[in-house]
Design a protein around this motif. Sequence first.
Motif, PDB file in Angstrom:
ATOM      1  N   TYR A 140       0.821  -1.199   0.000  1.00 49.61           N
ATOM      2  CA  TYR A 140       0.000   0.000   0.000  1.00 49.61           C
ATOM      3  C   TYR A 140       0.861   1.258   0.000  1.00 49.61           C
ATOM      4  O   TYR A 140       2.033   1.231   0.346  1.00 49.61           O
ATOM      5  CB  TYR A 140      -0.950  -0.001   1.194  1.00 49.61           C
ATOM      6  CG  TYR A 140      -0.264  -0.068   2.554  1.00 49.61           C
ATOM      7  CD1 TYR A 140       0.030   1.090   3.262  1.00 49.61           C
ATOM      8  CD2 TYR A 140       0.095  -1.296   3.108  1.00 49.61           C
ATOM      9  CE1 TYR A 140       0.647   1.030   4.493  1.00 49.61           C
ATOM     10  CE2 TYR A 140       0.723  -1.365   4.339  1.00 49.61           C
ATOM     11  CZ  TYR A 140       0.990  -0.201   5.028  1.00 49.61           C
ATOM     12  OH  TYR A 140       1.622  -0.254   6.243  1.00 49.61           O
ATOM     13  N   LEU A 141       0.226   2.339  -0.382  1.00 50.24           N
ATOM     14  CA  LEU A 141       0.834   3.657  -0.423  1.00 50.24           C
ATOM     15  C   LEU A 141       0.509   4.382   0.867  1.00 50.24           C
ATOM     16  O   LEU A 141      -0.636   4.358   1.327  1.00 50.24           O
ATOM     17  CB  LEU A 141       0.278   4.429  -1.620  1.00 50.24           C
ATOM     18  CG  LEU A 141       0.668   5.887  -1.785  1.00 50.24           C
ATOM     19  CD1 LEU A 141       2.169   6.056  -1.894  1.00 50.24           C
ATOM     20  CD2 LEU A 141      -0.019   6.452  -3.013  1.00 50.24           C
ATOM     21  N   SER A 142       1.499   5.023   1.466  1.00 46.60           N
ATOM     22  CA  SER A 142       1.291   5.776   2.701  1.00 46.60           C
ATOM     23  C   SER A 142       1.849   7.185   2.556  1.00 46.60           C
ATOM     24  O   SER A 142       2.948   7.376   2.029  1.00 46.60           O
ATOM     25  CB  SER A 142       1.980   5.071   3.881  1.00 46.60           C
ATOM     26  OG  SER A 142       1.903   5.878   5.051  1.00 46.60           O
ATOM     27  N   TYR A 143       1.081   8.134   3.056  1.00 41.36           N
ATOM     28  CA  TYR A 143       1.530   9.527   3.116  1.00 41.36           C
ATOM     29  C   TYR A 143       1.743   9.945   4.567  1.00 41.36           C
ATOM     30  O   TYR A 143       1.724  11.119   4.893  1.00 41.36           O
ATOM     31  CB  TYR A 143       0.509  10.446   2.456  1.00 41.36           C
ATOM     32  CG  TYR A 143       0.387  10.229   0.961  1.00 41.36           C
ATOM     33  CD1 TYR A 143       1.478  10.415   0.115  1.00 41.36           C
ATOM     34  CD2 TYR A 143      -0.809   9.844   0.399  1.00 41.36           C
ATOM     35  CE1 TYR A 143       1.375  10.215  -1.245  1.00 41.36           C
ATOM     36  CE2 TYR A 143      -0.925   9.658  -0.980  1.00 41.36           C
ATOM     37  CZ  TYR A 143       0.161   9.848  -1.785  1.00 41.36           C
ATOM     38  OH  TYR A 143       0.060   9.648  -3.140  1.00 41.36           O
ATOM     39  N   LYS A 144       1.949   8.965   5.437  1.00 38.34           N
ATOM     40  CA  LYS A 144       2.176   9.232   6.865  1.00 38.34           C
ATOM     41  C   LYS A 144       3.630   8.961   7.211  1.00 38.34           C
ATOM     42  O   LYS A 144       4.275   8.132   6.570  1.00 38.34           O
ATOM     43  CB  LYS A 144       1.268   8.330   7.698  1.00 38.34           C
ATOM     44  CG  LYS A 144      -0.197   8.620   7.511  1.00 38.34           C
ATOM     45  CD  LYS A 144      -1.051   7.697   8.353  1.00 38.34           C
ATOM     46  CE  LYS A 144      -2.516   8.020   8.098  1.00 38.34           C
ATOM     47  NZ  LYS A 144      -3.400   7.149   8.818  1.00 38.34           N
ATOM     48  N   PRO A 145       4.159   9.652   8.241  1.00 40.91           N
ATOM     49  CA  PRO A 145       5.541   9.381   8.648  1.00 40.91           C
ATOM     50  C   PRO A 145       5.753   7.893   8.928  1.00 40.91           C
ATOM     51  O   PRO A 145       4.881   7.199   9.438  1.00 40.91           O
ATOM     52  CB  PRO A 145       5.698  10.210   9.931  1.00 40.91           C
ATOM     53  CG  PRO A 145       4.728  11.332   9.746  1.00 40.91           C
ATOM     54  CD  PRO A 145       3.540  10.714   9.033  1.00 40.91           C
TER      55      PRO A 145
END
Length: 148
Positions: A140-145
Amino acid sequence: MLSYEGLFFDKETTELLHSLEENRLTKINDEIHCTFKYHPTNKEIFNDIVGQSFEIMIIGYGNDGFNSGFAISLPDELLPYYINYEEDNQTILKTPHITASLSHDAKASNTKNLKFKPLEKPIKIKGTFGYWIKDNNSEYLSYKPYNK
């Protein structure tokens, strides 16, 4: 595990990129992106910019029948984060690029070898810095630290 980090593009931008392809190949790349680092070390994980959007310029296109992709120009503010070096020479950066489509026998990593033909006029697009994660049989793609 953090597989790679880079700029990822939304559906609208992905559709634009595919519309610009001269000869779309049979296999569409999973998540349209520009890799900044494959398998980054803890020191190479950039939580300070994750989730931020950046404007970049599409400056070239290449297609060799196996890989189809676009050369891009990064803004100065992103240059320190682009650490995608050649595997056999850690002093040479790969050309920043986006893989758009592939033939069935191709590898996305070979897009770097394309001879990119300059576009008549560069095209401005936006991407968001994120992480491609592989955990417990899921991707999956994450935009979280990312916890280092």
